[in-house]
Design a protein around this motif. Structure first.
Motif, PDB file in Angstrom:
ATOM      1  N   GLU A 136      60.334  25.286  -0.093  1.00  0.00           N
ATOM      2  CA  GLU A 136      61.034  24.158   0.526  1.00  0.00           C
ATOM      3  C   GLU A 136      61.604  23.227  -0.537  1.00  0.00           C
ATOM      4  OE1 GLU A 136      59.422  22.456   4.710  1.00  0.00           O
ATOM      5  OE2 GLU A 136      58.023  22.214   3.055  1.00  0.00           O
TER       6      GLU A 136
ATOM      7  N   GLU B  45      64.179  17.672   0.561  1.00  0.00           N
ATOM      8  CA  GLU B  45      64.873  17.297   1.787  1.00  0.00           C
ATOM      9  C   GLU B  45      64.348  18.078   2.986  1.00  0.00           C
ATOM     10  OE1 GLU B  45      66.277  18.228  -1.093  1.00  0.00           O
ATOM     11  OE2 GLU B  45      68.154  17.163  -1.449  1.00  0.00           O
ATOM     12  N   GLN B  46      64.145  19.370   2.815  1.00  0.00           N
ATOM     13  CA  GLN B  46      63.636  20.191   3.919  1.00  0.00           C
ATOM     14  C   GLN B  46      62.251  19.733   4.359  1.00  0.00           C
ATOM     15  OE1 GLN B  46      64.082  23.903   1.833  1.00  0.00           O
ATOM     16  NE2 GLN B  46      65.863  24.513   3.069  1.00  0.00           N
TER      17      GLN B  46
ATOM     18  N   ARG C 128      61.254  18.143   7.977  1.00  0.00           N
ATOM     19  CA  ARG C 128      60.172  18.763   8.755  1.00  0.00           C
ATOM     20  C   ARG C 128      59.125  17.716   9.129  1.00  0.00           C
ATOM     21  NH1 ARG C 128      55.636  20.065   6.725  1.00  0.00           N
ATOM     22  NH2 ARG C 128      56.407  20.494   4.612  1.00  0.00           N
TER      23      ARG C 128
END
Length: 166
Positions: free
Chosen positions: A72, A75-76, A80
């Protein structure tokens, strides 16, 4: 079940996967992402962590976040965490990262921000209370409430970064 994170070096380069529990226990660098949330009027979301969370129960924070999983980006992971903790999807923008030595163990902390709707549906297992505060109200609440060890540095660096960007 323990999270799997990437152990990283002092330059934030990936060394390999490890359990988060091991990373904390051994003091290995890993990644954590937080997102500073704004509403349309520019107010900042502040929240109190639920009493049953394993890390810093009952303390206040200026960022929603958690460990960055294997593969990841900051940002991801921040996006999430927004969905998991507040029940909202939003465009997350990376702002900066720093080597954070406060808290349970050292880690790279990626700070993002996002504009989100005021109507959020916090997961009560994660968030016990939340409120929207203006930038001018933040100093008062930092004096009145107990915040996580990294919240003050996140706040200070975040607002300094916004000034430099202008």
């Amino acid at each position: 079940m323990d999270e799997v994170v990437e152990r990283v070096d002092a330059q934030d380069r990936v060394l390999g996967p490890v359990s988060r529990r091991d990373a904390v226990r051994e003091g290995w660098l890993h990644r954590v992402a937080v997102v500073v949330c704004h509403d349309e009027q520019g107010r900042i979301l502040v929240h109190r962590r639920a009493e049953q969370v394993p890390r810093f129960p009952g303390l206040h924070e200026v960022g929603i976040g958690g460990a960055v999983g294997v593969g990841e980006s900051y940002e991801q992971a921040a996006a999430r965490e927004l969905e998991e903790e507040l029940g909202v999807s939003a465009a997350v923008r990376f702002r900066f990262k720093f080597l954070n030595r406060s808290g349970l163990s050292p880690h790279w902390l990626g700070v993002c921000d996002a504009v989100i709707p005021r109507a959020v549906t916090p997961d009560s297992r994660e968030v016990a209370w939340h409120g929207w505060l203006s930038e001018s109200e933040l100093p008062r609440i930092f004096q009145e409430r107990t915040f996580t060890p990294d919240s003050r540095e996140i706040r200070d660096r975040y607002f300094a970064d916004r000034v430099e960007e202008a």
